[in-house]
Design a protein around this motif. Structure first.
Motif, PDB file in Angstrom:
ATOM      1  N   SER A   1      12.133 -12.543  12.775  1.00 38.59           N
ATOM      2  CA  SER A   1      11.865 -13.741  13.570  1.00 38.59           C
ATOM      3  C   SER A   1      11.179 -13.369  14.878  1.00 38.59           C
ATOM      4  O   SER A   1      11.204 -12.216  15.323  1.00 38.59           O
ATOM      5  CB  SER A   1      13.181 -14.456  13.886  1.00 38.59           C
ATOM      6  N   GLU A   2      10.576 -14.365  15.507  1.00 41.22           N
ATOM      7  CA  GLU A   2       9.955 -14.158  16.821  1.00 41.22           C
ATOM      8  C   GLU A   2      11.007 -13.687  17.822  1.00 41.22           C
ATOM      9  O   GLU A   2      10.754 -12.788  18.647  1.00 41.22           O
ATOM     10  CB  GLU A   2       9.320 -15.457  17.306  1.00 41.22           C
ATOM     11  N   GLU A   3      12.204 -14.285  17.756  1.00 40.62           N
ATOM     12  CA  GLU A   3      13.270 -13.918  18.693  1.00 40.62           C
ATOM     13  C   GLU A   3      13.667 -12.450  18.521  1.00 40.62           C
ATOM     14  O   GLU A   3      13.940 -11.764  19.515  1.00 40.62           O
ATOM     15  CB  GLU A   3      14.497 -14.804  18.471  1.00 40.62           C
ATOM     16  N   ARG A   4      13.668 -11.966  17.295  1.00 47.20           N
ATOM     17  CA  ARG A   4      14.029 -10.575  17.060  1.00 47.20           C
ATOM     18  C   ARG A   4      13.004  -9.641  17.686  1.00 47.20           C
ATOM     19  O   ARG A   4      13.365  -8.614  18.276  1.00 47.20           O
ATOM     20  CB  ARG A   4      14.141 -10.330  15.553  1.00 47.20           C
ATOM     21  N   MET A   5      11.739  -9.984  17.587  1.00 51.34           N
ATOM     22  CA  MET A   5      10.693  -9.158  18.184  1.00 51.34           C
ATOM     23  C   MET A   5      10.790  -9.167  19.713  1.00 51.34           C
ATOM     24  O   MET A   5      10.583  -8.149  20.371  1.00 51.34           O
ATOM     25  CB  MET A   5       9.319  -9.649  17.743  1.00 51.34           C
ATOM     26  N   ARG A   6      11.124 -10.336  20.271  1.00 49.85           N
ATOM     27  CA  ARG A   6      11.293 -10.414  21.723  1.00 49.85           C
ATOM     28  C   ARG A   6      12.529  -9.631  22.172  1.00 49.85           C
ATOM     29  O   ARG A   6      12.535  -9.030  23.251  1.00 49.85           O
ATOM     30  CB  ARG A   6      11.382 -11.874  22.169  1.00 49.85           C
ATOM     31  N   LEU A   7      13.575  -9.634  21.346  1.00 53.36           N
ATOM     32  CA  LEU A   7      14.759  -8.829  21.635  1.00 53.36           C
ATOM     33  C   LEU A   7      14.394  -7.354  21.663  1.00 53.36           C
ATOM     34  O   LEU A   7      14.846  -6.606  22.544  1.00 53.36           O
ATOM     35  CB  LEU A   7      15.835  -9.091  20.590  1.00 53.36           C
TER      36      LEU A   7
END
Length: 341
Positions: free
Chosen positions: A212-218
Motif C-alpha cells: 500500500s501507499e501507506e506502507r511505502m510512506r512508513l
C-alpha cells in the motif's frame, strides 16, 4: 537427507488419520503460510479432512495462496479452532519449534489429544511432539515439506497453486535467495517446482510489489526519522510505537522487511526492528551479517530465537526501557558484532 524411518512413521500416522489439523506460528510469514498451503493440498488430495490453522491474521500479500481464505483464525474464532483440533486424529506443526511459540493458542494445541508432528528448520526443538522433522540444512519449512512429500512419493498430490505457495515460502525465507540458500538442494527443489510450471514472476510480483501507499510512506519514515546507527558497534535499530504504526494505517505485514533495510549500510552488521504491541509487549525482529548469531542473542536477552542471521523475540517492557536494555546488550556483544565479517 531425511531419515527413512521417520518417513515411514509419518506415513503410518497419515494413513491412520482421517482428519488432520495443520498449525503454524503467530504473525505467519511466507514460509508459514506457504508450507501450510502445500501440506494442506497434499493431504486433501489424499482424501483427508484437513484444517489449516493460524493463531492470528497473515499479511494481505500472502492471501493469494491457494485456499488461504479457508484458514481458521484462532484470534478471530477460538471455538472454531478448538472444535477442529478436537476432531483431528493428527496435528502437524509447521515452522516453529515449541508450542510455547503459539502464545495463547499453545495450551489449546497442547491439550488436544491427537498426536503432534513437528516439521521445522529452527534450532533447539522442544519435546512437545511424537515425531520431529527438525532439519537445519534446509532453507525453509517449505523446502522441507517438498522433501518430505518427495520421500513419501506424494509430489503428484501437489497442485500448481500449492507448488507456487512452496516457492513463495522458499523465496521469502531466503530473502530472494540472498541468505540461507547455499545448499544446492534448495535450487534443485526450485528447479523441480519450475518443472511443475509455477509462475515465479507472478509470485514475486504479488509478494513484493503489491504494498500500500501507506506502507511505502512508513518505510520512508523509518529510514529518515527512526533509524538509529551505533557506528562504533556496527549496529542499527528502528523502533516504532503503536501511535506511529496507527499514523500509517498499519496492517499485518506492513513492517515485513523493514529490519533488513539498515543492513544495506556498508558498516552495519546487526539490525533490529522494535514494534510496540497492544498487549504490553515489544516485538523484535533481528538480522545480522556474517558470524554474529542473532539466534543466540535473542535467546539470551529477549526470550526468542530463530536462525543464525534471522531471529525474533518478545519482551514485556516499555519501549524506551527495551531500547536502553538493548543498548546494554549491544555493548556486551560489541566485539562479536564488529568482528562478525
Amino acid at each position: 537427507m531425511i531419515d527413512n524411518s521417520k518417513l515411514e512413521s509419518l506415513k503410518k500416522l497419515l494413513n491412520d488419520a482421517e482428519c488432520i489439523s495443520i498449525v503454524t506460528h503467530p504473525n505467519p510469514d511466507g514460509d508459514a503460510v506457504g508450507s501450510s498451503v502445500g501440506m494442506c493440498q497434499i493431504l486433501k488430495n489424499l482424501g483427508k479432512e484437513v484444517y489449516a490453522i493460524v493463531p492470528n491474521s497473515f499479511p494481505d500479500f500472502l492471501a493469494w495462496m491457494e485456499e488461504a481464505d479457508k484458514f481458521l483464525n484462532f484470534e478471530k474464532n477460538p471455538q472454531e479452532v478448538i472444535n477442529a483440533l478436537g476432531k483431528s486424529n493428527l496435528i502437524i506443526c509447521l515452522d516453529f519449534n515449541s508450542l510455547s511459540r503459539l502464545n495463547g493458542m499453545g495450551e489449546v494445541v497442547k491439550e488436544a489429544l491427537a498426536p503432534k508432528v513437528l516439521i521445522d528448520h529452527h534450532l533447539y526443538p522442544e519435546d512437545d511432539f511424537i515425531l520431529q522433522f527438525s532439519e537445519l540444512w534446509v532453507s525453509s519449512t517449505c523446502e522441507l515439506v517438498y522433501h518430505i512429500a518427495k520421500g513419501l512419493d506424494l509430489l503428484p498430490m501437489l497442485s500448481i497453486g500449492a507448488a507456487e505457495a512452496l516457492y513463495a515460502g522458499i523465496m521469502t525465507d531466503t530473502g530472494s535467495f540472498s541468505y540461507s540458500s547455499s545448499n544446492p538442494a534448495t535450487f534443485h527443489v526450485v528447479a523441480d517446482l519450475l518443472e511443475m510450471n509455477i509462475d515465479k514472476d507472478k509470485v514475486h510480483q504479488v509478494v513484493y510489489n503489491t504494498f500500500s501507499e501507506e506502507r511505502m510512506r512508513l518505510m520512508g519514515y523509518c529510514l529518515n526519522e527512526k533509524m538509529v546507527v551505533f557506528r562504533e558497534h556496527k549496529t542499527a535499530f528502528i523502533a516504532l510505537t503503536i501511535k506511529e504504526l496507527n499514523r500509517f494505517k498499519h496492517r499485518s505485514g506492513d513492517t515485513e522487511g523493514l529490519v533488513n533495510l539498515p543492513l544495506s549500510i556498508k558498516d552495519v552488521n546487526f539490525s533490529v526492528l522494535f514494534t510496540e504491541q497492544t498487549d504490553g509487549y515489544v516485538k523484535l525482529s533481528l538480522r545480522s551479517k556474517g558470524d554474529f548469531s542473532v539466534n543466540e542473542f535473542s535467546r539470551k536477552y529477549f526470550y526468542g530465537g530463530g536462525h543464525k542471521n534471522a531471529a525474533g523475540g518478545r519482551i514485556q517492557m516499555k519501549l524506551p526501557e527495551v531500547i536502553k536494555y538493548f543498548e546494554i546488550c549491544v555493548r556486551e556483544n560489541a566485539d562479536k558484532i564488529v568482528k562478525s565479517i
